[in-house]
Design an enzyme around this catalytic site. Structure first.
Site, PDB file in Angstrom:
ATOM      1  CG  ASP A 432      19.270 -30.679 -31.901  1.00  0.00           C
ATOM      2  OD1 ASP A 432      19.217 -29.471 -32.161  1.00  0.00           O
ATOM      3  OD2 ASP A 432      19.975 -31.492 -32.513  1.00  0.00           O
TER       4      ASP A 432
HETATM    5  C1  BGC Z   1      17.980 -36.514 -30.555  1.00  0.00           C
HETATM    6  C2  BGC Z   1      19.064 -35.476 -30.493  1.00  0.00           C
HETATM    7  C3  BGC Z   1      19.413 -35.009 -31.870  1.00  0.00           C
HETATM    8  C4  BGC Z   1      18.154 -34.590 -32.619  1.00  0.00           C
HETATM    9  C5  BGC Z   1      18.440 -34.088 -34.024  1.00  0.00           C
HETATM   10  C6  BGC Z   1      16.817 -36.024 -31.374  1.00  0.00           C
HETATM   11  O1  BGC Z   1      15.868 -37.040 -31.490  1.00  0.00           O
HETATM   12  O2  BGC Z   1      17.564 -36.822 -29.242  1.00  0.00           O
HETATM   13  O3  BGC Z   1      20.198 -36.003 -29.832  1.00  0.00           O
HETATM   14  O4  BGC Z   1      20.263 -33.911 -31.767  1.00  0.00           O
HETATM   15  O5  BGC Z   1      17.243 -35.650 -32.650  1.00  0.00           O
HETATM   16  O6  BGC Z   1      18.560 -35.020 -34.964  1.00  0.00           O
HETATM   17  C1  NOJ Z   2      22.963 -34.726 -31.363  1.00  0.00           C
HETATM   18  C2  NOJ Z   2      23.019 -33.663 -32.406  1.00  0.00           C
HETATM   19  O1  NOJ Z   2      23.744 -34.118 -33.530  1.00  0.00           O
HETATM   20  C3  NOJ Z   2      23.644 -32.403 -31.868  1.00  0.00           C
HETATM   21  O2  NOJ Z   2      23.566 -31.384 -32.827  1.00  0.00           O
HETATM   22  C4  NOJ Z   2      22.998 -31.970 -30.580  1.00  0.00           C
HETATM   23  O3  NOJ Z   2      23.696 -30.860 -30.080  1.00  0.00           O
HETATM   24  C5  NOJ Z   2      22.973 -33.075 -29.557  1.00  0.00           C
HETATM   25  N1  NOJ Z   2      22.393 -34.260 -30.126  1.00  0.00           N
HETATM   26  C6  NOJ Z   2      22.229 -32.699 -28.277  1.00  0.00           C
HETATM   27  O4  NOJ Z   2      20.879 -32.587 -28.499  1.00  0.00           O
END
Ligand code: BGC
Ligand code: NOJ
Length: 759
Positions: A432
Site C-alpha cells: 500500500d
Molecule cells: C500502512 C500499511 C497499510 C495502509 C492502509 C499504511 O499506513 O503502512 O501497512 O496497508 O496504511 O491502511
Molecule cells: C496492511 C494492509 O492491510 C494490506 O492490505 C497491505 O497489503 C499491507 N499492509 C502492505 O502494505
C-alpha cells in the site's frame, strides 16, 4: 462503529479502563486482574485459552479466579468471579465491579462533548444497570451490566464512584466504604456494584457478572413511557445465573473450538509446530475472519472496513474451517467489484457496500478474487459458486455469474499494462505504501487517496507474479467449464507475462520491484536505495517464474544474502533514508519500520513457499521458524508482542528496536503462514480433484501424521521419510491401494481415507 464500553484512544501508557473488579479486604484494595490498583499480589496468573481468559490471583488469605468470555450464541460477555477464603477463620470483605459506558458512536464519544455530556441516561432495576443513552430518540439498542446477587448498593455516575480528580486505581466509593446509589444524568454513565461478602474459613463464592447488549423492534422499544423494554435482557440474564450456567456455556465454547480446529491436526516430533498449527495459527485466522482489520490494539475500529485484498487473503487461512462462511464472503466481496474488473479497495461489513472514500485503483485487488474463489473451490469441490449470480457495485440489475467476475479480474490486468508489458500499478499493489502515481507533498494528505489513481507508466512486477499464479488458476477454471478457447487465450497471456517478468522484470540477480511514473526502475542494483524488495522474489518464484531457467534459485539466494536477518526477512534493502516524492508512503517511514525495511511478516511465507517450490525444505522451515511466535517466545523481551500471535511487522535491522514486533492479530500473516506450513511445508494441499500430498520438510523433520477433514471425509495421513528427503513423494497408498502421482482422489461417499505417503 459502536462501542459498549469506553476505550480511551491514545491512552497508552496509562492503558486503563477495563472491566474492573475490586476486592476491598481490610487494609487492602486489590484486583484479580492486577489493574488498576496494581496492588502487589501474593500470586498472579493470566491464561489465555481459545476464546476465554482466566486470571488467578491471591492476596491476604483470599484467592480469586476471574473467567472472561463471550458465549457462543449470546450478545454478552460473561465475567465469572470466584473468591475463596483460604484462611482458617471467617472473613468479611467487599467486592466492587466497574465498567464505563461509551456513548455508542466511538468517534462521537471522544469528540462531541458539548452534546454528549448532557445525554447520558441509565435505569437501575435490582442488580441490573441499564445504559440507555440516546434510546429516547433514534436508538433501539441498549446495554446492561448485571450480577446474579443482590447488590448492597450501586453507582452509575462516574463522578460518584471514582470521585472527581481521582484515578480508577483509587475510587472514592471504595475509600468511603461503599457506593451511593447514584443515578447518572448526563456526564459519564458507568455501572458499579457493591457486594458484601462473608466467607467462612475455606468457603468460596461465585459471582456471575454479565455485560450484555440488546436490541428491540422499533415498535416495542418501551414497556412504559421512558421505561425501556427489558425483555431481551431479562431473557438473556436468565441463562447466566449460576456457576453451572457459566460452566455449560464455557464447555459449549470449548467444544465449538475443539471441533472447529479438528479439521487440521498435525502430530510431529516438533511440539512448537504442533502447537502453532493445531491451535494458535488457526485461531488467529478465525480472528481475522471475524474482525478483519476493524478493531484491535493497533486498529482503532473507526477507520477502515473490510479490505478487498485483505479479505480474500484472510479467506485462504479459514476456508477449511468455515467453508459456508467463506462462500458468503466471496459473494460479498465480488459484489463490490466494478464492471471493468477493478474493485472498491474496501467495503463496510454491515452494509456490504463499497467504500467510496477510498474508491478503487489498487491494481492487485482484482486478482485476489481469483485467489479466494479458487481456494474455496479446491477446498469444497463446490464449482456451483461460479454460477452464483453476483452484481457489480451492489447494483442488482447488473448480476452476472461469479465466473464472469473472475474473467473481468483477469481481463483487467490484461488491458492495463504499461510500457514494459507489465501490469500498471495504479494507486498501489499489495504494498500500500509504494505510491508511484501519488506525488504527495502536503502533510497529512492520505497516500492512499491523493493524486491520480491511474498512471499510464508505473508498473508492478509483483502484480505480474500474481497474474502468472492466479492467471493459471483462472485457466484451470476455464477448462473446467469447457471453455477451451478462453483457456488457451489465458495460457497465452500468462506466458506473455512470464516472459515480460524474465526480461523487463529481471535485474541480473533478483526480480525488479516496479517501474515508477517516469519509467525509472525500482528495486534494482541501479537504485541508490531500495535495491531489492522481497515481494517479487517471493511471489514470482512461488508462481513458478524462473524455476526452470535457474533464476528463481538465484533470486532466493539474493533474498538470503541481502534481506535475511535472525528475526526474519526484511521487505527491502537498503532502506530509504529520506522522502521520495515519486515513491510515496514507503519512504515516509524511518528506516527499519513497516514497509520501509521492516520484517513484514506477511510476505515471509511467500519466500518460504517459494523455497518449497524449489525443493528446499531446510531453508523453507528456517524461514518459517524465524517469524513463528512459538519459536521466539524466549526473546519476548525483544519481540514484545504475544508469543502465540503473528504480528504484521517486526522492526528490521536498521531500526532502533530491531526485532520488536508491532500490529499483532489482525494481519494477513496469519493466513499466509498457515497456507505455508499446512500446505507447502507439511504438504496437505486441497486441489480440484482431491487432496494433494506434497510435503517439503527439513531433512531431519522425521515422520509425522496429519488428520485432515476435507469435503466431509476424514483423511488420516502418515508421511514417512526414512531417507531424510526434503521433497518428493515416492509411494502413495490410499486405503491399502497404491495410487499414481501425489493426489488422493476424492470419491463421493468415501468417508475415511487412510493415506501413507513415503518420501
Ligand atoms: C500502512 C500499511 C497499510 C495502509 C492502509 C499504511 O499506513 O503502512 O501497512 O496497508 O496504511 O491502511
Ligand atoms: C496492511 C494492509 O492491510 C494490506 O492490505 C497491505 O497489503 C499491507 N499492509 C502492505 O502494505
Amino acid at each position: 462503529m459502536l462501542r459498549i464500553t469506553r476505550y480511551r484512544y491514545n491512552n497508552v501508557p496509562y492503558d486503563s479502563n477495563g472491566k474492573y473488579y475490586y476486592i476491598a479486604d481490610g487494609d487492602f484494595v486489590w484486583n484479580p486482574g492486577w489493574q488498576p490498583t496494581q496492588t502487589k499480589l501474593d500470586s498472579y496468573e493470566c491464561r489465555h485459552g481459545i476464546g476465554y481468559t482466566r486470571f488467578t490471583s491471591s492476596k491476604n488469605g483470599l484467592s480469586a479466579e476471574l473467567l472472561n468470555f463471550v458465549p457462543l450464541s449470546d450478545t454478552c460477555e460473561v465475567n465469572c468471579l470466584t473468591v475463596r477464603n483460604t484462611t482458617d477463620s471467617a472473613k468479611s470483605f467487599k467486592v466492587y465491579s466497574y465498567v464505563e459506558f461509551c456513548l455508542w458512536n466511538a468517534l462521537d464519544d471522544m469528540t462531541n462533548y458539548q452534546r454528549n455530556l448532557s445525554t447520558g441516561e441509565v435505569e437501575v432495576i435490582g442488580s441490573t444497570i441499564y445504559h440507555k443513552t440516546e434510546y429516547r430518540e433514534r436508538r433501539n439498542h441498549y446495554s446492561y451490566f448485571s450480577v446474579n446477587e443482590k447488590a448492597a448498593a450501586f453507582d452509575t455516575s462516574r463522578d460518584a464512584f471514582i470521585g472527581t480528580y481521582r484515578p480508577a486505581s483509587n475510587p472514592a466509593a471504595i475509600e468511603n466504604g461503599g457506593c451511593t446509589n447514584s443515578v447518572a444524568s448526563g456526564w459519564y454513565p458507568i455501572a458499579a456494584h457493591e457486594l458484601d461478602v462473608t466467607l467462612e474459613a475455606g468457603a468460596e463464592k461465585t459471582f456471575v457478572f454479565v455485560l450484555g447488549y440488546a436490541e428491540n423492534p422499533v415498535d416495542q422499544k418501551w414497556e412504559a413511557p421512558n421505561v425501556i423494554n427489558k425483555a431481551p435482557a431479562k431473557a438473556l440474564l436468565a441463562k447466566y445465573q449460576t456457576k453451572e450456567d457459566v460452566d455449560r456455556a464455557l464447555t459449549e465454547l470449548k467444544d465449538y473450538w475443539t471441533n472447529l480446529l479438528s479439521g487440521y491436526v498435525v502430530n510431529s516430533a516438533d511440539e512448537k509446530v504442533n502447537r502453532m498449527v493445531n491451535i494458535w495459527n488457526q485461531y488467529q485466522c478465525m480472528v481475522t475472519f471475524n474482525m478483519s482489520r476493524s478493531t484491535s490494539y493497533y486498529e482503532s475500529g473507526i477507520g477502515r472496513g473490510m479490505g478487498f485484498r485483505d479479505s480474500n487473503q484472510d479467506l485462504l487461512g479459514f476456508v477449511h474451517l468455515i467453508p459456508e462462511k467463506a462462500r458468503e464472503r466471496i459473494i460479498d466481496i465480488a459484489s463490490t467489484q466494478f464492471p471493468d474488473g477493478s474493485a472498491y479497495h474496501q467495503y463496510q461489513p454491515l452494509t456490504k457496500r463499497g467504500n467510496s472514500d477510498i474508491g478503487s485503483g489498487f491494481n492487485d485487488d482484482p486478482l485476489w478474487l481469483i485467489a479466494g474463489a479458487s481456494a474455496y473451490i479446491k477446498e469444497t469441490g463446490d464449482f456451483s459458486i461460479l454460477d452464483e449470480m453476483v452484481p457489480f457495485d451492489n447494483d442488482e440489475s447488473t448480476k452476472v455469474p461469479l465466473f464472469e467476475h473472475l474473467t473481468r479480474s483477469f481481463d483487467y490486468i490484461v488491458s492495463h499494462k504499461g510500457p514494459h508489458s507489465l501490469p500498471l500499478i495504479g494507486r498501489a499493489d499489495w504494498n500500500d505504501c509504494l505510491n508511484l502515481n501519488c506525488f504527495s507533498d502536503t502533510p497529512g494528505e492520505s497516500f492512499q487517496t491523493s493524486g491520480p489513481s491511474e498512471g499510464p507508466v508505473a508498473e508492478s512486477v509483483f502484480i505480474a507474479g500474481m497474474f502468472v499464479k492466479y492467471g493459471e488458476e483462472y485457466r484451470q477454471l476455464c477448462l473446467h467449464r469447457g471453455l477451451t478457447e478462453k483457456a488457451e487465450e489465458a495460457e497465452k497471456e500468462v506466458k506473455a507475462m512470464y516472459d515480460a517478468v524474465l526480461t523487463a522484470g529481471w535485474d541480473g540477480e533478483w526480480f525488479v520491484r516496479a517501474y515508477d511514473a517516469n519509467g525509472d526502475i525500482i528495486g534494482s542494483h541501479k537504485c541508490e536505495e531500495g535495491k531489492i524488495f522481497i515481494e517479487p522474489q517471493g511471489f514470482c518464484v512461488l508462481a513458478g517464474i524462473g524455476v526452470k531457467e535457474g533464476k528463481a534459485q538465484q533470486a532466493l539466494a539474493s533474498v538470503e544474502k541481502y534481506l535475511d536477518t535472525k528475526y526474519g526477512i526484511m521487505i527491502l534493502q537498503p532502506c530509504y533514508t529520506h522522502y521520495y516524492l515519486n515513491l510515496g508512503e514507503i519512504s515516509s517511514y524511518p528506516p527499519g519500520y513497516k514497509e520501509n525495511g521492516g520484517i513484514f511478516c506477511h510476505n515471509n511465507p511467500w519466500v518460504s513457499i517459494a523455497e518449497t517450490v524449489c525443493g528446499h525444505g531446510d531453508r523453507a522451515f528456517e524461514i518459517y521458524k524465524k517469524t513463528c511466535p512459538a519459536y521466539i517466545e524466549d526473546i519476548s523481551e525483544i519481540h514484545c508482542t504475544e508469543p502465540y500471535v503473528y504480528s504484521q511487522m517486526v522492526a528490521g535491522k536498521d531500526a532502533a528496536f530491531f526485532g520488536q514486533g508491532k500490529n499483532s492479530w489482525l494481519t494477513g500473516t496469519a493466513a499466509w503462514t498457515f497456507v505455508n506450513i499446512s500446505q507447502y511445508i507439511l504438504g496437505i494441499q486441497p486441489d480440484y480433484k482431491g487432496l494433494k500430498i506434497d510435503p517439503c520438510v527439513p531433512a531431519q523433520f522425521g515422520d509425522y501424521t496429519i488428520v485432515r477433514k476435507f469435503r466431509g471425509a476424514t483423511y488420516n495421513v502418515t508421511i514417512q521419510n526414512p531417507d531424510k528427503m526434503q521433497k518428493g513423494i515416492r509411494e502413495l497408498t490410499v486405503n491399502g491401494r497404491s495410487v499414481e502421482g501425489n493426489i488422493v482422489p476424492f470419491e463421493e461417499g468415501v468417508k475415511e481415507y487412510n493415506v501413507v505417503a513415503k518420501m
